[in-house]
Design a protein around this motif. Structure first.
Motif, PDB file in Angstrom:
ATOM      1  N   SER A 295      34.208  49.205  31.511  1.00 14.92           N
ATOM      2  CA  SER A 295      36.033  49.640  31.108  1.00 14.92           C
ATOM      3  C   SER A 295      36.966  49.686  32.426  1.00 14.92           C
ATOM      4  CB  SER A 295      35.591  50.688  29.859  1.00 14.92           C
ATOM      5  OG  SER A 295      37.050  50.596  29.570  1.00 14.92           O
ATOM      6  N   LYS A 296      36.404  49.907  32.987  1.00  9.94           N
ATOM      7  CA  LYS A 296      37.725  50.463  34.247  1.00  9.94           C
ATOM      8  C   LYS A 296      38.134  49.012  35.048  1.00  9.94           C
ATOM      9  CE  LYS A 296      38.193  54.630  34.183  1.00  9.94           C
ATOM     10  NZ  LYS A 296      39.229  55.362  33.077  1.00  9.94           N
ATOM     11  N   VAL A 297      36.869  48.280  35.018  1.00  6.98           N
ATOM     12  CA  VAL A 297      37.503  46.827  35.895  1.00  6.98           C
ATOM     13  C   VAL A 297      38.544  46.091  34.757  1.00  6.98           C
ATOM     14  CG1 VAL A 297      36.646  44.243  36.473  1.00  6.98           C
ATOM     15  CG2 VAL A 297      34.943  46.075  36.970  1.00  6.98           C
ATOM     16  N   ALA A 298      37.853  46.018  33.296  1.00 13.50           N
ATOM     17  CA  ALA A 298      38.517  45.349  32.061  1.00 13.50           C
ATOM     18  C   ALA A 298      39.941  45.975  32.567  1.00 13.50           C
ATOM     19  CB  ALA A 298      37.904  45.319  30.629  1.00 13.50           C
ATOM     20  N   GLU A 299      40.195  47.059  32.822  1.00 15.30           N
ATOM     21  CA  GLU A 299      42.041  47.299  32.657  1.00 15.30           C
ATOM     22  C   GLU A 299      42.415  46.972  34.183  1.00 15.30           C
ATOM     23  OE1 GLU A 299      41.359  52.226  32.804  1.00 15.30           O
ATOM     24  OE2 GLU A 299      40.313  51.937  30.976  1.00 15.30           O
ATOM     25  N   SER A 300      41.436  46.913  34.638  1.00 14.64           N
ATOM     26  CA  SER A 300      41.995  46.320  35.811  1.00 14.64           C
ATOM     27  C   SER A 300      42.290  44.586  35.845  1.00 14.64           C
ATOM     28  CB  SER A 300      41.740  46.692  37.289  1.00 14.64           C
ATOM     29  OG  SER A 300      40.590  45.246  37.364  1.00 14.64           O
ATOM     30  N   LEU A 301      42.388  44.047  35.002  1.00 17.64           N
ATOM     31  CA  LEU A 301      42.389  42.739  34.973  1.00 17.64           C
ATOM     32  C   LEU A 301      43.751  42.493  34.940  1.00 17.64           C
ATOM     33  CD1 LEU A 301      39.538  41.390  33.479  1.00 17.64           C
ATOM     34  CD2 LEU A 301      39.867  41.015  35.656  1.00 17.64           C
ATOM     35  N   PRO A 302      44.978  42.578  33.512  1.00 17.13           N
ATOM     36  CA  PRO A 302      46.121  42.763  33.199  1.00 17.13           C
ATOM     37  C   PRO A 302      46.630  42.831  34.996  1.00 17.13           C
ATOM     38  CG  PRO A 302      45.263  43.917  31.379  1.00 17.13           C
ATOM     39  CD  PRO A 302      44.388  43.633  32.581  1.00 17.13           C
ATOM     40  N   GLY A 303      46.705  43.814  35.340  1.00 14.20           N
ATOM     41  CA  GLY A 303      47.147  44.181  36.820  1.00 14.20           C
ATOM     42  C   GLY A 303      46.889  42.866  37.635  1.00 14.20           C
ATOM     43  N   LEU A 304      45.307  42.521  37.859  1.00 12.57           N
ATOM     44  CA  LEU A 304      45.186  41.712  39.026  1.00 12.57           C
ATOM     45  C   LEU A 304      45.708  39.962  38.526  1.00 12.57           C
ATOM     46  CD1 LEU A 304      41.169  42.432  39.487  1.00 12.57           C
ATOM     47  CD2 LEU A 304      43.837  43.062  40.731  1.00 12.57           C
ATOM     48  N   GLY A 305      45.902  39.781  37.271  1.00 16.12           N
ATOM     49  CA  GLY A 305      46.695  38.705  36.485  1.00 16.12           C
ATOM     50  C   GLY A 305      47.727  38.912  36.811  1.00 16.12           C
ATOM     51  N   ILE A 306      48.859  39.654  37.575  1.00 17.77           N
ATOM     52  CA  ILE A 306      49.565  39.859  38.160  1.00 17.77           C
ATOM     53  C   ILE A 306      50.334  39.766  39.121  1.00 17.77           C
ATOM     54  CG2 ILE A 306      51.801  41.499  38.177  1.00 17.77           C
ATOM     55  CD1 ILE A 306      50.862  42.297  35.574  1.00 17.77           C
ATOM     56  N   VAL A 307      49.112  39.306  39.984  1.00 13.80           N
ATOM     57  CA  VAL A 307      48.675  40.055  41.710  1.00 13.80           C
ATOM     58  C   VAL A 307      48.970  38.671  41.332  1.00 13.80           C
ATOM     59  CG1 VAL A 307      47.659  39.906  43.082  1.00 13.80           C
ATOM     60  CG2 VAL A 307      48.155  41.991  41.932  1.00 13.80           C
TER      61      VAL A 307
END
Length: 282
Positions: free
Chosen positions: A165-177
């Motif tokens: 779940s924590k990884v899922a939460e990070s994915l939109p931010g990593l998409g922005i990166v």
């Protein structure tokens, strides 16, 4: 199979909507963006995990695609197993089940139930609890031990869902990166023709798209699936706890098993008449 079907539905609907709107799939094929997002997500999981939690994630992630699930059959077999133990205790005394719980692999009571006999954790839970019952017989102590055991098991089985779940939460931010890196590359082509700039900007925005899609379309639902399986597992053990606890308080096998039956989730719960048949079979 349900998880695979869900993945196909997500991909099919998103791709169909994009195609109907006139989109071209070529611009979505951006391996570099996927590498940035996927690699960073994997790295963040490694940073956040302990050795134990990482092993649990690897072990339990297969359950997302597993067709195994709890069913009425398994609950009926569990009640049948408990019925045979309780009836034997009622007829021959508590000491009569000592050999069964010490050597469940050689006990006809435990080996006679095909759907649950290979669940070593569940068998161990029942046997260890009855070992304590043989020694103390104190209802409060037995309840406390079962509660502590189930709580400990649930804490471990909940870890994979929490980490994913924590990884899922990070994915939109990593998409922005990934998108920002794409914009950086685009700015280096600022003097290029408009067509080339448009393609470059579109490729950069794919990073944001992939991050959001992976989060809400795939990885987030996987975490939810593991959380649901953890709760189902806890409910299965709750039937054992309710039955043995009632027995420790002096309930007859019929009443103790009724406590267990009432603890079964409603969609899997056998009827009272079916419970009577289970007891007769015991």
């Amino acid at each position: 199979m349900i998880a695979i079907l869900g993945i196909l539905v997500v991909i099919g609907c998103v791709a169909s909507g994009y195609w109907i709107a006139g989109g071209k799939f070529g611009v979505l094929l951006q391996p570099a963006e996927l590498l940035v997002i996927g690699g960073a997500a994997l790295g963040s999981l490694l940073i956040a995990s302990t050795k134990t939690s990482l092993k649990l994630v690897v072990h339990h992630i297969r359950e997302v695609f597993s067709g195994k699930h709890y069913s009425k059959t398994q609950y009926v077999e569990l009640l049948s197993l408990l019925a045979r133990l309780l009836i034997k205790i009622r007829r021959e005394g508590l000491a009569s089940v000592e050999r069964d719980v010490e050597h469940p692999e050689a006990s006809a009571i435990f080996t006679g139930h095909q759907n649950i006999k290979n669940d070593t954790q569940m068998i161990r839970f029942i046997c260890d609890t009855f070992r304590v019952y043989l020694v103390t017989g104190e209802p409060g102590e037995i309840e406390g031990i079962m509660h502590a055991d189930i709580e400990s098991m649930h804490a471990l089985t909940a870890l994979p869902a929490q980490n994913i779940s924590k990884v899922a939460e990070s994915l939109p931010g990593l998409g922005i990166v990934a998108a920002v890196l794409g914009v950086v590359l685009t700015m280096q082509k600022i003097t290029a023709p408009p067509d080339e700039l448009g393609h470059s900007i579109g490729a950069a925005l794919v990073g944001t798209f992939l991050g959001v899609l992976l989060c809400y379309g795939f990885v987030g639902p996987m975490a939810t699936k593991l959380e649901n399986r953890s709760q189902e597992r806890e409910a299965f053990f709750g039937v054992i706890r309710a039955t043995i606890s009632a027995t420790a308080h002096g309930a007859t096998p019929m009443i103790a098993l009724e406590f267990g039956r009432r603890s079964v989730p409603d969609i899997y719960r056998p009827t009272f008449e079916e419970l009577e048949q289970i007891i007769r079979g015991g």
